[in-house]
Design a protein around this motif. Sequence first.
Motif, mmCIF file in Angstrom:
data_model
loop_
_atom_site.group_PDB
_atom_site.id
_atom_site.type_symbol
_atom_site.label_atom_id
_atom_site.label_comp_id
_atom_site.label_asym_id
_atom_site.label_seq_id
_atom_site.Cartn_x
_atom_site.Cartn_y
_atom_site.Cartn_z
ATOM 1 N N ALA A 69 12.069 9.153 -0.532
ATOM 2 C CA ALA A 69 11.474 9.717 0.683
ATOM 3 C C ALA A 69 11.240 8.631 1.730
ATOM 4 N N LYS A 70 11.181 7.387 1.303
ATOM 5 C CA LYS A 70 10.987 6.260 2.218
ATOM 6 C C LYS A 70 12.307 5.561 2.554
ATOM 7 N N GLY A 71 13.429 6.173 2.161
ATOM 8 C CA GLY A 71 14.732 5.651 2.513
ATOM 9 C C GLY A 71 15.337 4.676 1.519
ATOM 10 N N TRP A 72 14.692 4.475 0.392
ATOM 11 C CA TRP A 72 15.244 3.573 -0.621
ATOM 12 C C TRP A 72 16.288 4.336 -1.432
ATOM 13 N N MET B 37 -0.253 6.008 -5.204
ATOM 14 C CA MET B 37 0.200 4.617 -5.293
ATOM 15 C C MET B 37 1.125 4.256 -4.149
ATOM 16 N N PHE B 38 2.078 5.144 -3.873
ATOM 17 C CA PHE B 38 3.121 4.841 -2.909
ATOM 18 C C PHE B 38 2.816 5.359 -1.497
ATOM 19 N N LYS B 39 1.616 5.841 -1.274
ATOM 20 C CA LYS B 39 1.255 6.394 0.032
ATOM 21 C C LYS B 39 1.456 5.365 1.147
ATOM 22 N N GLY B 40 1.007 4.144 0.961
ATOM 23 C CA GLY B 40 1.136 3.106 1.980
ATOM 24 C C GLY B 40 2.290 2.162 1.727
ATOM 25 N N PHE B 41 3.260 2.612 0.966
ATOM 26 C CA PHE B 41 4.387 1.750 0.596
ATOM 27 C C PHE B 41 5.538 1.990 1.567
ATOM 28 N N PRO B 42 6.302 0.984 1.938
ATOM 29 C CA PRO B 42 6.122 -0.418 1.606
ATOM 30 C C PRO B 42 5.000 -1.034 2.454
#
Length: 193
Positions: free
Chosen positions: A68-71, A183-188
């Motif tokens: 969802a973050k493009g990884w 955990m991944f809310k503010g990732f990266p």
Amino acid sequence: MRRSLQLVLAGALLLGSSVVAFGDNVRTDYDHQANFSQYHTYSWGQVKTADPFYVGRIQQAVNSQLQAKGWQMVPSGGSVTIFASDNLHNQQETQTMYDNLGGGWGTGWGAGWGWGGWGWGGGWGSGVGEATTTTTNQPVSNLVIDLFDGSTKKLLWRGLATADLSTNAAKNTKSLDGDIGKMFKGFPPKPGK
């Protein structure tokens, strides 16, 4: 009327503190010198869990967050390698229940020092009565997810979730998905934060 308001406030305080005690706990940390904008692919390393069904569930939840973050996931040689492990253990929880709170005026909550008359001094209750304490073992899970630089093998990011386990597998899976989402809310991580 004042005593009723005090009882309601005391009950709300006790309920609020118990909800916090039994909620999930999610924390993250990362290498503040790392430039996360250079990473766009990942591969899975080892995932070790006490329940083999959770290997796929953990991978699926993390994949969903990262994609969802493009990884992009690649079979091997990603710019980041992900490892995950859990630790299941029993944590003793103690609960004390009081009955026969007593009546009349004496020591307890009421007029005295403190905010709104809370504190020592005159108030309701002349005694606590009987107390029953029980100790139970609550199954608790700690999940650790680590992201390492694929070439240097340096730890870049760590997520840790601690949760009370239920006997209901669907509820545990929903909790797992929610914790990984947190955990991944503010990732990266953003530079300088």
